[in-house]
Design an enzyme around this catalytic site. Structure first.
Site, mmCIF file in Angstrom:
data_model
loop_
_atom_site.group_PDB
_atom_site.id
_atom_site.type_symbol
_atom_site.label_atom_id
_atom_site.label_comp_id
_atom_site.label_asym_id
_atom_site.label_seq_id
_atom_site.Cartn_x
_atom_site.Cartn_y
_atom_site.Cartn_z
ATOM 1 N N SER A 27 0.740 24.534 11.759
ATOM 2 C CA SER A 27 2.089 24.935 11.341
ATOM 3 C C SER A 27 2.827 23.841 10.589
ATOM 4 O O SER A 27 4.062 23.815 10.567
ATOM 5 C CB SER A 27 2.901 25.359 12.569
ATOM 6 O OG SER A 27 3.036 24.281 13.491
ATOM 7 N N LYS A 49 -0.862 24.743 17.920
ATOM 8 C CA LYS A 49 -1.195 24.116 19.203
ATOM 9 C C LYS A 49 0.029 23.880 20.082
ATOM 10 O O LYS A 49 -0.024 24.006 21.300
ATOM 11 C CB LYS A 49 -1.899 22.795 18.895
ATOM 12 C CG LYS A 49 -2.387 21.982 20.063
ATOM 13 C CD LYS A 49 -3.165 20.811 19.496
ATOM 14 C CE LYS A 49 -3.597 19.820 20.529
ATOM 15 N NZ LYS A 49 -4.390 18.714 19.940
ATOM 16 N N ALA A 60 7.089 13.262 8.227
ATOM 17 C CA ALA A 60 7.007 12.597 6.920
ATOM 18 C C ALA A 60 8.394 12.170 6.453
ATOM 19 O O ALA A 60 9.308 12.985 6.372
ATOM 20 C CB ALA A 60 6.360 13.530 5.898
ATOM 21 N N GLN A 61 8.534 10.887 6.120
ATOM 22 C CA GLN A 61 9.847 10.352 5.759
ATOM 23 C C GLN A 61 10.065 10.273 4.253
ATOM 24 O O GLN A 61 11.067 10.719 3.720
ATOM 25 C CB GLN A 61 10.025 8.946 6.353
ATOM 26 C CG GLN A 61 10.096 8.899 7.860
ATOM 27 C CD GLN A 61 10.246 7.459 8.355
ATOM 28 O OE1 GLN A 61 10.223 6.512 7.576
ATOM 29 N NE2 GLN A 61 10.393 7.297 9.648
ATOM 30 N N GLY A 63 8.841 11.255 0.970
ATOM 31 C CA GLY A 63 9.175 12.287 0.005
ATOM 32 C C GLY A 63 7.953 12.941 -0.597
ATOM 33 O O GLY A 63 6.861 12.922 -0.016
ATOM 34 N N GLU A 128 7.542 4.482 -4.853
ATOM 35 C CA GLU A 128 6.794 3.978 -3.708
ATOM 36 C C GLU A 128 5.551 3.247 -4.210
ATOM 37 O O GLU A 128 5.278 3.206 -5.410
ATOM 38 C CB GLU A 128 6.427 5.116 -2.746
ATOM 39 C CG GLU A 128 7.649 5.731 -2.068
ATOM 40 C CD GLU A 128 7.314 6.797 -1.043
ATOM 41 O OE1 GLU A 128 6.124 7.136 -0.901
ATOM 42 O OE2 GLU A 128 8.243 7.288 -0.381
ATOM 43 N N HIS A 244 -0.752 2.714 7.590
ATOM 44 C CA HIS A 244 0.527 2.473 6.919
ATOM 45 C C HIS A 244 0.933 1.028 7.209
ATOM 46 O O HIS A 244 0.901 0.594 8.356
ATOM 47 C CB HIS A 244 1.599 3.432 7.422
ATOM 48 C CG HIS A 244 2.775 3.516 6.505
ATOM 49 N ND1 HIS A 244 3.689 2.497 6.377
ATOM 50 C CD2 HIS A 244 3.178 4.487 5.656
ATOM 51 C CE1 HIS A 244 4.598 2.833 5.488
ATOM 52 N NE2 HIS A 244 4.320 4.045 5.032
ATOM 53 N N ARG A 290 -1.432 0.919 -0.444
ATOM 54 C CA ARG A 290 -1.249 0.718 0.992
ATOM 55 C C ARG A 290 -2.354 -0.104 1.641
ATOM 56 O O ARG A 290 -2.098 -0.895 2.539
ATOM 57 C CB ARG A 290 -1.148 2.082 1.686
ATOM 58 C CG ARG A 290 0.176 2.760 1.433
ATOM 59 C CD ARG A 290 0.242 4.122 2.084
ATOM 60 N NE ARG A 290 1.581 4.682 1.913
ATOM 61 C CZ ARG A 290 1.927 5.889 2.318
ATOM 62 N NH1 ARG A 290 1.038 6.670 2.906
ATOM 63 N NH2 ARG A 290 3.153 6.337 2.137
ATOM 64 N N HIS A 351 -2.265 6.030 9.878
ATOM 65 C CA HIS A 351 -1.271 6.939 9.289
ATOM 66 C C HIS A 351 -1.861 8.222 8.712
ATOM 67 O O HIS A 351 -1.297 9.295 8.894
ATOM 68 C CB HIS A 351 -0.515 6.186 8.195
ATOM 69 C CG HIS A 351 0.583 6.970 7.552
ATOM 70 N ND1 HIS A 351 1.628 7.528 8.282
ATOM 71 C CD2 HIS A 351 0.815 7.303 6.242
ATOM 72 C CE1 HIS A 351 2.450 8.158 7.451
ATOM 73 N NE2 HIS A 351 1.977 8.047 6.220
ATOM 74 N N LEU A 392 2.299 15.615 1.123
ATOM 75 C CA LEU A 392 3.083 16.846 1.215
ATOM 76 C C LEU A 392 2.846 17.710 -0.020
ATOM 77 O O LEU A 392 2.751 18.937 0.071
ATOM 78 C CB LEU A 392 4.575 16.534 1.359
ATOM 79 C CG LEU A 392 5.012 15.782 2.623
ATOM 80 C CD1 LEU A 392 6.529 15.645 2.665
ATOM 81 C CD2 LEU A 392 4.519 16.466 3.885
#
Length: 533
Positions: A27, A49, A60-61, A63, A128, A244, A290, A351, A392
């Site tokens: 979901s 679940k 997720a922070q 974007g 980023e 991360h 990263r 991450h 995302l």
């Protein structure tokens, strides 16, 4: 393997069954958006679940990456993604991602997602790591939650979608190597149920819980990936685990993500001596890929004998930080850290999993009727190292692609499966599941983390194999048992792939093979039951 093809014995004649045109497992953004992109004339079940609002996506922070700026283009977004992926990206999939990004973001805006905007009412863009342009759209520092809240609200109003919360998808039902449905466990009633469909979409997210410190929620135990493997689907790129670089390091919380967008707004990394160190490691400094930043932090911690480094954004005002990063500001303040005055203690934590169920751009896997989307899938977009804020976007673009294909897919569907049953010789065992889980996480963190070598990986394989053999033929009764089986299976597969890849590339770094070897290793490692038989 056949004797243990399913984690639970069952007889379909004795179990309650429900029929659906389409079943979606998971979901997060990938699962819910896929449901919204499906034609309204199909009956859909979403199995999740936990409750529908618990997923990696919600956490997720940063974007979503999309090329909207006048100086930007899909070509530049493509170039940055390919660069970060260290030679293993699927160029076809990346082109689809960057070219179809804008239209899917437009869909989110129509659903009411409230992204931050400039005074001109244009979407606000930030940068980023490893992005050459400002192309990250965001909703403060809770972008995932904002998107999920709006999508979940939409899907709850769909008359053709049923949401089955606290329903653990145990295994994919297959017949003649075709998808037939899902064997699931009702967590509230403690009984198994069968959900029948010739089209199942797996969007269960990653498997960060095989590590000690992870930004993933507790539900991220790799259940969908393991379900696919047991059913005969191919998995790929499992050795590429992204850590991360900046996760809060505090006695009470070592799992809270400090978004890469903080560095995108100019924050500097400093060691415990207060010295900035990234310029010595990479020309992009704090905005390097990263894997580079994580290894640099790891090296600085080792060099200075410390357990963390610091992120410094104290040059920004409190008003600015409260507005731009409200969740980070509030959370840190709760731990006594005022980020407008104090350095933020950070260290790397698991991450994101680049690897997963091998899929094409339409989500198709090696099992007919079984599709994968989001972090559970691996269509080659991320290569050896995911570019920030592409995750995302991936769930949106490829959820939309599966939705576009649904009508054609379902035209070819077969009748739901005949009566099915499965019996094994699993035994009652009194194992300390929590202890085995903790030891597994300790081993994976110590030997299969940011830095790896043959000696450590071999030791990890030996220890995980011991646990795996202990639990393999155990009679599984509930969620904790299912999760343990999946965590041990995935740990074994990740270690095998990491041992096999004798080079360093992207998020996979072998200290005994520190160089990238394009001659022998510019290829993917594929795992499958038949391949490993």
């Amino acid at each position: 393997m056949d004797n243990y093809r399913y984690l639970r014995d069952f007889n379909s004649a004795e179990i309650e069954a429900e029929h659906y045109d389409i079943i979606i497992i998971g979901s997060g953004i990938a699962g819910v958006y896929t449901a919204l992109e499906m034609p309204d004339n199909y009956n859909i079940a979403i199995l999740t679940k936990e409750t529908i609002d618990i997923s990696n996506s919600v956490l997720a922070q940063g974007g979503i990456a999309v090329s909207l700026d006048k100086g930007d283009s899909p070509q530049l977004h493509f170039n940055d993604t390919i660069y970060a992926g260290a030679g293993l990206c699927n160029t076809e999939a990346v082109w689809v991602l960057v070219n179809e990004a804008a239209e899917n973001i437009e869909c989110l805006c129509k659903f009411g997602v409230n992204f931050d905007k400039k005074s001109s009412n244009e979407l606000s863009l930030t940068r980023e790591g490893a992005h050459s342009m400002n192309r990250i759209i965001h909703a403060g520092d809770t972008t995932g939650k904002e998107v999920c809240d709006k999508l979940i609200s939409e899907v709850r109003n769909k008359h053709n979608v049923k949401i089955k919360e606290r329903t653990f998808a145990i295994d994919l039902l297959t017949e003649d190597k075709k998808c037939a449905g899902v064997l699931a466990y009702d967590e509230d009633e403690g009984v198994c149920r069968i959900y029948l469909s010739s089209m199942v979409i797996c969007s269960t997210g990653g498997f960060g819980q095989i590590y000690n410190n992870t930004t993933n929620p507790e539900v991220a135990t790799g259940d969908g990936v393991c379900m696919a493997y047991r059913a005969g689907a191919e998995l790929t790129d499992l050795e590429f685990i992204q850590f991360h670089p900046t996760v809060l390091y505090h006695p009470e919380n070592k799992n809270f993500l400090i978004s890469e967008a903080v560095r995108g707004e100019g924050a500097l990394l400093k060691n415990i001596k207060g010295e900035r160190f990234m310029p010595a490691y990479h020309e992009l400094n704090e905005l390097a890929p990263r894997d580079v930043v994580s290894r640099a932090i790891f090296a600085e911690m080792k060099k200075t004998g410390s357990s963390c480094v610091y992120l410094d954004i104290t040059f920004k005002s409190r008003e600015y930080l409260e507005n731009r990063f409200p969740n980070i500001y509030k959370t840190c303040l709760g731990y006594g850290i005022d980020i407008s005055k104090d350095y933020i203690p950070v260290s790397p934590a698991e991450h994101y999993c680049m690897g997963g169920i091998k899929a094409d751009v339409f989500g198709r896997t090696s099992i007919k009727g079984f599709y994968a989307c989001g972090e559970a899938a691996c269509n080659g977009i991320h290569g050896a190292n995911r570019l920030a804020s592409n995750s995302l976007l991936e769930g949106l673009v490829f959820g939309h692609k599966i939705g576009d294909e649904a009508a054609a897919i379902l035209k070819e569907r077969t009748t739901a499966c005949n009566s099915m049953s499965f019996a094994s010789d699993r035994k009652e065992k009194n194992l300390d599941i929590e202890s085995i889980k903790k030891q597994t996480q300790d081993i994976m963190t110590a030997y299969v983390g940011i830095l790896r070598d043959k000696q450590g990986l071999s030791y990890a394989r030996e220890k995980i194999d011991e646990f795996y053999k202990l639990a393999f033929d155990m009679k599984n009764k509930g969620v904790k048992d299912f999760e343990l089986q999946n965590m041990l299976l995935l740990s074994r597969l990740v270690i095998e792939a990491a041992l096999e890849r004798e080079e360093s590339r992207g998020a996979h770094f072998r200290s005994d093979f520190p160089d990238t070897d394009d001659v022998n290793w510019k290829r993917h490692i594929v795992k499958g039951v038949e391949k490993n038989a």
